[in-house]
Design a protein around this motif. Structure first.
Motif, PDB file in Angstrom:
ATOM      1  N   VAL A  39     -35.708 -21.881 -20.491  1.00  7.01           N
ATOM      2  CA  VAL A  39     -36.347 -22.557 -19.366  1.00  7.01           C
ATOM      3  C   VAL A  39     -35.884 -24.011 -19.414  1.00  7.01           C
ATOM      4  CG1 VAL A  39     -38.486 -23.205 -18.222  1.00  7.01           C
ATOM      5  CG2 VAL A  39     -38.354 -21.028 -19.467  1.00  7.01           C
ATOM      6  N   PHE A  40     -35.069 -24.408 -18.436  1.00  2.04           N
ATOM      7  CA  PHE A  40     -34.507 -25.761 -18.406  1.00  2.04           C
ATOM      8  C   PHE A  40     -35.266 -26.625 -17.406  1.00  2.04           C
ATOM      9  CE2 PHE A  40     -30.745 -23.287 -19.786  1.00  2.04           C
ATOM     10  CZ  PHE A  40     -30.438 -23.983 -20.945  1.00  2.04           C
ATOM     11  N   LEU A  41     -35.374 -27.899 -17.737  1.00  2.00           N
ATOM     12  CA  LEU A  41     -35.956 -28.899 -16.845  1.00  2.00           C
ATOM     13  C   LEU A  41     -34.935 -30.028 -16.731  1.00  2.00           C
ATOM     14  CD1 LEU A  41     -38.457 -29.776 -15.202  1.00  2.00           C
ATOM     15  CD2 LEU A  41     -39.361 -30.803 -17.299  1.00  2.00           C
ATOM     16  N   VAL A  42     -33.965 -29.882 -15.829  1.00  2.00           N
ATOM     17  CA  VAL A  42     -32.875 -30.842 -15.691  1.00  2.00           C
ATOM     18  C   VAL A  42     -32.680 -31.322 -14.260  1.00  2.00           C
ATOM     19  CG1 VAL A  42     -31.625 -29.954 -17.699  1.00  2.00           C
ATOM     20  CG2 VAL A  42     -31.129 -29.009 -15.423  1.00  2.00           C
ATOM     21  N   HIS A  43     -33.291 -30.658 -13.280  1.00  2.00           N
ATOM     22  CA  HIS A  43     -33.129 -31.075 -11.885  1.00  2.00           C
ATOM     23  C   HIS A  43     -33.766 -32.440 -11.648  1.00  2.00           C
ATOM     24  CE1 HIS A  43     -32.182 -26.829 -11.079  1.00  2.00           C
ATOM     25  NE2 HIS A  43     -31.680 -27.249  -9.937  1.00  2.00           N
ATOM     26  N   ALA A  44     -33.061 -33.307 -10.947  1.00  2.00           N
ATOM     27  CA  ALA A  44     -33.655 -34.574 -10.516  1.00  2.00           C
ATOM     28  C   ALA A  44     -34.805 -34.286  -9.556  1.00  2.00           C
ATOM     29  CB  ALA A  44     -32.606 -35.453  -9.843  1.00  2.00           C
ATOM     30  N   HIS A  66     -32.853 -18.238 -11.953  1.00  2.00           N
ATOM     31  CA  HIS A  66     -33.480 -18.676 -10.712  1.00  2.00           C
ATOM     32  C   HIS A  66     -34.219 -19.980 -10.958  1.00  2.00           C
ATOM     33  CE1 HIS A  66     -37.084 -16.639 -12.365  1.00  2.00           C
ATOM     34  NE2 HIS A  66     -37.777 -17.464 -11.585  1.00  2.00           N
ATOM     35  N   VAL A  67     -34.413 -20.747  -9.890  1.00  2.00           N
ATOM     36  CA  VAL A  67     -35.067 -22.052  -9.940  1.00  2.00           C
ATOM     37  C   VAL A  67     -36.431 -21.938  -9.265  1.00  2.00           C
ATOM     38  CG1 VAL A  67     -34.922 -24.473  -9.225  1.00  2.00           C
ATOM     39  CG2 VAL A  67     -32.835 -23.228  -9.888  1.00  2.00           C
ATOM     40  N   PHE A  68     -37.446 -22.529  -9.882  1.00  2.00           N
ATOM     41  CA  PHE A  68     -38.767 -22.551  -9.262  1.00  2.00           C
ATOM     42  C   PHE A  68     -39.392 -23.917  -9.468  1.00  2.00           C
ATOM     43  CE2 PHE A  68     -39.671 -21.462 -13.616  1.00  2.00           C
ATOM     44  CZ  PHE A  68     -40.917 -22.024 -13.898  1.00  2.00           C
ATOM     45  N   ALA A  69     -40.310 -24.267  -8.577  1.00  2.00           N
ATOM     46  CA  ALA A  69     -40.938 -25.588  -8.613  1.00  2.00           C
ATOM     47  C   ALA A  69     -42.357 -25.505  -9.139  1.00  2.00           C
ATOM     48  CB  ALA A  69     -40.946 -26.204  -7.218  1.00  2.00           C
ATOM     49  N   ASP A  70     -42.752 -26.519  -9.919  1.00  2.00           N
ATOM     50  CA  ASP A  70     -44.141 -26.649 -10.329  1.00  2.00           C
ATOM     51  C   ASP A  70     -44.977 -26.927  -9.078  1.00  2.00           C
ATOM     52  OD1 ASP A  70     -46.503 -28.553 -11.032  1.00  2.00           O
ATOM     53  OD2 ASP A  70     -46.007 -27.592 -12.947  1.00  2.00           O
ATOM     54  N   PRO A  71     -46.029 -26.147  -8.834  1.00  2.00           N
ATOM     55  CA  PRO A  71     -46.766 -26.298  -7.569  1.00  2.00           C
ATOM     56  C   PRO A  71     -47.547 -27.589  -7.445  1.00  2.00           C
ATOM     57  CG  PRO A  71     -47.870 -24.727  -9.022  1.00  2.00           C
ATOM     58  CD  PRO A  71     -46.558 -25.049  -9.660  1.00  2.00           C
ATOM     59  N   THR A  72     -47.834 -28.274  -8.558  1.00  2.00           N
ATOM     60  CA  THR A  72     -48.627 -29.501  -8.495  1.00  2.00           C
ATOM     61  C   THR A  72     -47.782 -30.760  -8.649  1.00  2.00           C
ATOM     62  OG1 THR A  72     -49.120 -29.355 -10.871  1.00  2.00           O
ATOM     63  CG2 THR A  72     -50.692 -28.336  -9.354  1.00  2.00           C
ATOM     64  N   GLN A  73     -46.775 -30.727  -9.536  1.00  2.00           N
ATOM     65  CA  GLN A  73     -45.978 -31.928  -9.816  1.00  2.00           C
ATOM     66  C   GLN A  73     -44.695 -31.996  -8.998  1.00  2.00           C
ATOM     67  OE1 GLN A  73     -47.082 -34.375 -11.719  1.00  2.00           O
ATOM     68  NE2 GLN A  73     -48.929 -33.267 -12.289  1.00  2.00           N
ATOM     69  N   HIS A  75     -41.708 -30.940  -9.889  1.00  2.00           N
ATOM     70  CA  HIS A  75     -40.448 -30.831 -10.625  1.00  2.00           C
ATOM     71  C   HIS A  75     -40.035 -29.364 -10.735  1.00  2.00           C
ATOM     72  CE1 HIS A  75     -43.705 -31.421 -13.754  1.00  2.00           C
ATOM     73  NE2 HIS A  75     -43.242 -30.245 -14.114  1.00  2.00           N
ATOM     74  N   ARG A  76     -38.738 -29.174 -10.967  1.00  2.00           N
ATOM     75  CA  ARG A  76     -38.163 -27.831 -10.875  1.00  2.00           C
ATOM     76  C   ARG A  76     -37.625 -27.338 -12.215  1.00  2.00           C
ATOM     77  NH1 ARG A  76     -33.813 -28.997  -6.657  1.00  2.00           N
ATOM     78  NH2 ARG A  76     -34.055 -31.093  -7.522  1.00  2.00           N
ATOM     79  N   PHE A  77     -37.888 -26.081 -12.492  1.00  2.00           N
ATOM     80  CA  PHE A  77     -37.425 -25.414 -13.699  1.00  2.00           C
ATOM     81  C   PHE A  77     -36.352 -24.393 -13.333  1.00  2.00           C
ATOM     82  CE2 PHE A  77     -41.814 -26.630 -14.512  1.00  2.00           C
ATOM     83  CZ  PHE A  77     -41.769 -27.170 -15.780  1.00  2.00           C
ATOM     84  N   THR A  78     -35.435 -24.161 -14.283  1.00  2.00           N
ATOM     85  CA  THR A  78     -34.428 -23.111 -14.142  1.00  2.00           C
ATOM     86  C   THR A  78     -34.612 -22.102 -15.269  1.00  2.00           C
ATOM     87  OG1 THR A  78     -32.830 -24.628 -13.147  1.00  2.00           O
ATOM     88  CG2 THR A  78     -31.963 -22.571 -14.037  1.00  2.00           C
ATOM     89  N   ARG A  79     -34.848 -20.845 -14.905  1.00  2.00           N
ATOM     90  CA  ARG A  79     -34.996 -19.770 -15.896  1.00  2.00           C
ATOM     91  C   ARG A  79     -33.677 -19.009 -16.002  1.00  2.00           C
ATOM     92  NH1 ARG A  79     -40.455 -16.310 -15.308  1.00  2.00           N
ATOM     93  NH2 ARG A  79     -39.444 -15.397 -17.149  1.00  2.00           N
ATOM     94  N   VAL A  80     -33.235 -18.793 -17.255  1.00  3.63           N
ATOM     95  CA  VAL A  80     -31.943 -18.153 -17.516  1.00  3.63           C
ATOM     96  C   VAL A  80     -32.115 -17.123 -18.623  1.00  3.63           C
ATOM     97  CG1 VAL A  80     -29.532 -18.520 -18.170  1.00  3.63           C
ATOM     98  CG2 VAL A  80     -30.763 -20.308 -16.940  1.00  3.63           C
TER      99      VAL A  80
END
Length: 284
Positions: A39-44, A66-73, A75-80
């Motif tokens: 689970v990466f957190l690298v997206h600006a 796939h990329v998904f966004a935190d619903p409250t903050q 920021h976007r995570f990438t799951r690989v």
């Protein structure tokens, strides 16, 4: 006036700095021994202070992601899911930053005026034991003028009294340990700033992102931000980079919320190279 009444006015009413444009080029490489989930957190982050003009994420090997966004903050995570072998992530982005100007007179706010979504940033967390450092915070900063000057004094004290020493701390080091041993790296400096602020009833949280350093080698950067004058204001106790030029990835209560990579399986990092370059300044 209650803080909540100020919030709708801030994006349009607060003065801003001139826009700058930054190019992000991030590469992370791993050796994977067996199937591993990342689970990466690298997206600006795309928010009112910085806008994404373009971005891409790719991998040297063919992997499902796939990329998904935190619903409250936001920021976007990438799951690989990666199989055994070498695995490399490539993230590139063009980001336009126009941050709010710093208000050197921004006030602190009493707890009863804090917005609901800010309140949890007063509580002690795993790395920020504000309940244990309350006496120290009061002794060092309790008599200082409240607001931006006091938080700046906290950042200055950390810069002057904590040695920046790579390898002096590890992934489980807490703010209290940094305060005792007087050494750490950027996330430790930020954790200590957060802890002192919370001990003084100032909401504070960790912010991570891309920053330019003259030295050491390229790395992600951690700073802290305090709730002052009805908005979040960044502070960098390391003074290694211009805090206004931080291209933010995410904010969280402490480092456990904003790790750039979380691994579930046997994988070893081979290299990390998060680069940022200023490519222009536009006068609006």
């Amino acid at each position: 006036m209650p803080v909540s009444a100020l919030l709708p006015l801030l994006p349009s009413a607060a003065p801003r700095l001139k826009e700058r444009v930054f190019r992000i080029d991030c590469e992370l490489s791993y050796e994977v021994s067996a199937p591993t989930d990342f689970v990466f957190l690298v997206h600006a982050l795309d928010d009112p202070e910085q806008r994404i003009s373009g971005e891409s994420i790719a991998f040297h090997s063919k992997v499902p992601f796939h990329v998904f966004a935190d619903p409250t903050q936001g920021h976007r995570f990438t799951r690989v899911r990666a199989e055994a072998g070498r695995f490399t992530l490539l993230y590139r982005a063009l980001v336009r930053k126009r941050p709010f100007a710093r208000d050197l007179q921004a006030p602190e706010h009493p707890v009863h005026e804090l917005p609901d979504h800010v309140l949890h940033n007063l509580a002690p967390t795993r790395y920020c034991e504000s309940d244990h450092l309350g006496r120290a915070a009061l002794q060092l900063f309790g008599d200082l003028p409240p607001g931006h000057p006091r938080v700046q004094a906290i950042a200055d004290w950390i810069h002057e009294h904590i040695e920046y020493a790579i390898g002096s701390t590890g992934p489980t080091t807490t703010a209290r340990e940094v305060f005792v041993q007087r050494a750490g790296v950027c996330r430790d400096f930020a954790h200590l700033g957060i802890t002192f602020c919370r001990a003084l009833n100032i909401p504070a949280r960790l912010a991570v992102g891309y920053a330019h350093f003259d030295e050491p080698p390229p790395d992600f950067h951690a700073v802290f931000e305090a709730w002052l004058g009805g908005r979040w204001v960044l502070f960098d106790p390391t003074k290694m980079s211009q805090v206004e030029d931080l291209v933010r990835i995410a904010s969280g209560r402490d480092a456990k919320d904003v790790a750039f990579a979380t691994l579930f399986g046997p994988a070893r990092m081979l290299s990390m190279n998060p680069q940022i370059e200023a490519v222009g300044r536009l006068k609006l």
